[in-house]
Design an enzyme around this catalytic site. Structure first.
Site, PDB file in Angstrom:
ATOM      1  N   LYS A  10       0.840  -1.197   0.000  1.00  0.00           N
ATOM      2  CA  LYS A  10       0.000   0.000   0.000  1.00  0.00           C
ATOM      3  C   LYS A  10       0.872   1.243   0.000  1.00  0.00           C
ATOM      4  O   LYS A  10       1.920   1.299   0.647  1.00  0.00           O
ATOM      5  CB  LYS A  10      -0.879  -0.003   1.251  1.00  0.00           C
ATOM      6  CG  LYS A  10      -1.610   1.302   1.535  1.00  0.00           C
ATOM      7  CD  LYS A  10      -1.586   1.674   3.015  1.00  0.00           C
ATOM      8  CE  LYS A  10      -0.204   2.108   3.472  1.00  0.00           C
ATOM      9  NZ  LYS A  10      -0.192   2.698   4.832  1.00  0.00           N
ATOM     10  N   ASP A 136      -5.734   0.348   8.305  1.00  0.00           N
ATOM     11  CA  ASP A 136      -5.468   0.196   6.878  1.00  0.00           C
ATOM     12  C   ASP A 136      -6.056  -1.078   6.277  1.00  0.00           C
ATOM     13  O   ASP A 136      -6.061  -1.234   5.058  1.00  0.00           O
ATOM     14  CB  ASP A 136      -3.958   0.185   6.616  1.00  0.00           C
ATOM     15  CG  ASP A 136      -3.320   1.549   6.737  1.00  0.00           C
ATOM     16  OD1 ASP A 136      -4.062   2.555   6.721  1.00  0.00           O
ATOM     17  OD2 ASP A 136      -2.080   1.614   6.850  1.00  0.00           O
TER      18      ASP A 136
END
Length: 280
Positions: A10, A136
């Site tokens: 990410k 996340d």
């Protein structure tokens, strides 16, 4: 028969911290993107739930106290089934590095076991299950470019012109950096919202509000950022998440390769990953 699922790294292309919330989290505005490479989670038939960790970044990771197992148990509980699976995590990403390694692994486990156990949950339902696992993890369930709000759980698909398939170089000085101290080092100043529909040029004017605090805790981050900003063809360079990984977007594959080869020769102790931004 073994099945596997990618756990792509990410990136926070921008990360604006607006305030600290009463629950201890911070109110964020961020643009998540994901790259074509990362960790891999695989599953085989098993009589119980187990995890084996292998790969270049496996040292020091617990195979009993791991977010992958937490994700598997949470999914099994939601479906009222026994969590039977032999999981293998191939760890390619540095630990505690701001690119969602553990979160991406947990999200990949949810997607993988959803199919392996025949549950047929939607990504939306998996993202809801993922929320307690970490800020996340819901974004990592989708693993596509998303606007993130709240603590990261408020997600809206985003389309940034020119971003898809763009060459990107990830660089980490190989210094682990825990998330908590970096957020604690934030100066508490709200510097304004993130533009809701930026192009790449607008992202250059955006920020990562955790960057200064992270540098105070890990000065080599500044060296990485300086090196990336000096690379020919770099369109944007910034720290991702709470660090210490930084990234640069490049105008061409040739520029990316030149930058990678130069930094690899000059800084052999740094971890480098040349890759591309993925669509979904």
């Amino acid at each position: 028969m073994r099945q596997s699922e990618a756990a792509p790294a990410k990136l926070n292309l921008a990360l604006h911290v607006r305030r600290r919330r009463p629950d201890g989290y911070h109110e964020l505005e961020t643009l998540f993107a994901f790259v074509a490479d990362g960790d891999v989670v695989a599953v085989d038939e098993g009589e119980a739930l187990s995890l084996t960790i292998e790969g270049p970044m496996a040292d020091g990771l617990s195979a009993t106290d791991n977010l992958v197992l937490s994700a598997a148990r949470r999914l099994a509980t939601s479906a009222s089934i026994a969590p039977r699976a032999r999981l293998t995590l191939t760890k390619n990403l540095p630990v505690a590095s701001g690119i969602g390694g553990g979160s991406a692994d947990a999200a990949a486990a949810l997607r993988l076991l959803n199919h392996f156990w025949g549950l047929d949950y939607s990504l939306g339902r998996l993202a809801e299950l993922a929320e307690p696992l970490g800020a996340d993890v819901p974004a990592c369930v989708y693993s596509r470019t998303m606007w993130g709000g709240g603590k990261g759980e408020t997600l809206v698909p985003a389309d940034v012109a020119g971003l898809n398939d763009m060459p990107v170089l990830l660089v980490n000085p190989m210094v682990p950096l825990a998330t908590g101290p970096v957020f604690a080092a934030w100066d508490g100043v709200d510097r304004g919202p993130l533009d809701s529909r930026p192009a790449i040029d607008d992202l250059v004017r955006a920020r990562n509000d955790l960057q200064s605090g992270a540098i105070s805790l890990c000065p080599p981050i500044a060296d990485v950022l300086t090196a990336l900003a000096a690379c020919g063809g770099a369109l944007l360079s910034r720290m991702s998440g709470s660090g210490a990984t930084c990234f640069a977007l490049f105008e061409s594959e040739a520029a990316l390769r030149l930058a990678h080869d130069d930094l690899a020769a000059r800084e052999p102790g740094w971890w480098l990953l040349p890759t591309r931004v993925k669509i979904a």
